[in-house]
Design a protein around this motif. Structure first.
Motif, short mmCIF file in Angstrom:
data_model
loop_
_atom_site.label_atom_id
_atom_site.label_comp_id
_atom_site.label_asym_id
_atom_site.label_seq_id
_atom_site.Cartn_x
_atom_site.Cartn_y
_atom_site.Cartn_z
N PRO A 60 38.67 -26.93 -7.75
CA PRO A 60 39.30 -27.38 -6.64
C PRO A 60 38.64 -28.58 -5.91
CG PRO A 60 39.45 -24.98 -6.52
CD PRO A 60 38.50 -25.28 -7.45
N ASN A 61 37.10 -28.32 -6.05
CA ASN A 61 36.42 -29.44 -5.44
C ASN A 61 36.38 -30.91 -6.51
OD1 ASN A 61 35.85 -28.41 -2.97
ND2 ASN A 61 33.93 -27.34 -3.69
N LEU A 62 36.26 -30.42 -7.58
CA LEU A 62 36.23 -31.47 -8.66
C LEU A 62 37.57 -32.37 -8.71
CD1 LEU A 62 34.89 -32.53 -11.53
CD2 LEU A 62 36.59 -31.22 -12.55
N MET A 63 38.94 -31.44 -8.49
CA MET A 63 40.05 -32.33 -8.46
C MET A 63 40.43 -33.13 -7.24
SD MET A 63 41.29 -32.07 -11.45
CE MET A 63 42.89 -32.97 -10.96
N GLY A 73 39.94 -36.66 -8.75
CA GLY A 73 41.23 -36.59 -9.20
C GLY A 73 42.04 -37.84 -8.70
N TYR A 74 41.88 -38.57 -7.65
CA TYR A 74 42.68 -39.33 -7.25
C TYR A 74 41.84 -40.73 -7.07
CZ TYR A 74 45.77 -41.53 -3.50
OH TYR A 74 46.55 -42.35 -3.12
N THR A 75 40.49 -40.89 -7.17
CA THR A 75 39.79 -41.94 -7.34
C THR A 75 38.40 -41.75 -7.98
OG1 THR A 75 38.99 -43.90 -5.90
CG2 THR A 75 38.84 -41.82 -5.07
N ASP A 76 37.90 -43.08 -8.36
CA ASP A 76 36.33 -42.91 -8.89
C ASP A 76 35.57 -43.54 -8.06
OD1 ASP A 76 34.57 -42.44 -11.05
OD2 ASP A 76 35.02 -44.56 -11.99
#
Length: 198
Positions: free
Chosen positions: A122-125, A129-132
């Motif tokens: 969950p923390n990884l996503m 998951g939305y920005t780098d």
């Protein structure tokens, strides 16, 4: 130039990470990290559970935006990598993501991983998951649990729930807020995170 305002729910020195003379936002708040530009300002205000509503935890002016890989590999920010057996400042290091050869992200053993260094999906996503983007600011003030209250007239910039606001803040309020914080002599790390044990 915009002002991005949000509530700092968990003030541990992780997001934001105000240590080593540069304030970084490298986890959480993916929408701010995706849409903020160079020269924008971020303000984090205190949470109701911490009894800090309406008070400024920190502000920063964004002067550099890096990818996770650039942040991880830059020698300037090696000391922002977490050391879970170190001081609290080291434990809450935010330089935790780098890309594997297959393009997926590896997550260092950190505040955002599971015990034993297991990746927290969950923390990884949420973080990747939305920005780098990793946001950096050399002009900042971080008070943690001892920040000043927003003055009369500027209370409306404080967001009241999770999430953030930016486009709905009138330009006059943005200008007034920036004038207020830039008029204070305080800069850098000045107070303990509100959720550190006393």
């Amino acid at each position: 130039m915009r002002l991005h305002s949000y509530v700092v729910d968990h003030d541990l020195g992780f997001a934001p990470n105000p240590f080593h003379r540069i304030c970084t936002l490298a986890a959480c708040k993916p929408k701010i990290r995706k849409h903020a530009d160079l020269g924008d300002y971020i303000v984090g205000t205190g949470s109701i559970p911490n009894k800090l509503a309406g008070r400024v935890v920190y502000w920063m002016r964004i002067d550099e935006i890096l990818s996770f890989d650039e942040y991880w590999n830059d020698p300037r920010f090696m000391r922002k990598r977490p050391i879970l057996t170190g001081s609290r400042m080291q434990i809450y290091g935010d330089n935790i993501y780098r890309k594997r050869d297959d393009g997926t992200f590896d997550q260092a053993d950190s505040f955002h991983s599971e015990p034993g260094g297991i990746i927290s999906q969950p923390n990884l996503m949420r973080d990747t998951g939305y920005t780098d983007n990793v946001l950096l600011g050399r002009e900042y003030a971080y008070w943690g649990g001892s920040g000043p209250s927003l003055p009369v007239g500027l209370e409306k910039i404080a967001h009241s729930t999770q999430g953030h606001i930016n486009n709905s803040i009138p330009p006059a309020l943005v200008t007034a807020f920036i004038s207020w914080v830039r008029g204070m002599p305080d800069r850098g790390f000045m107070g303990r995170p509100a959720n550190w044990p006393s």
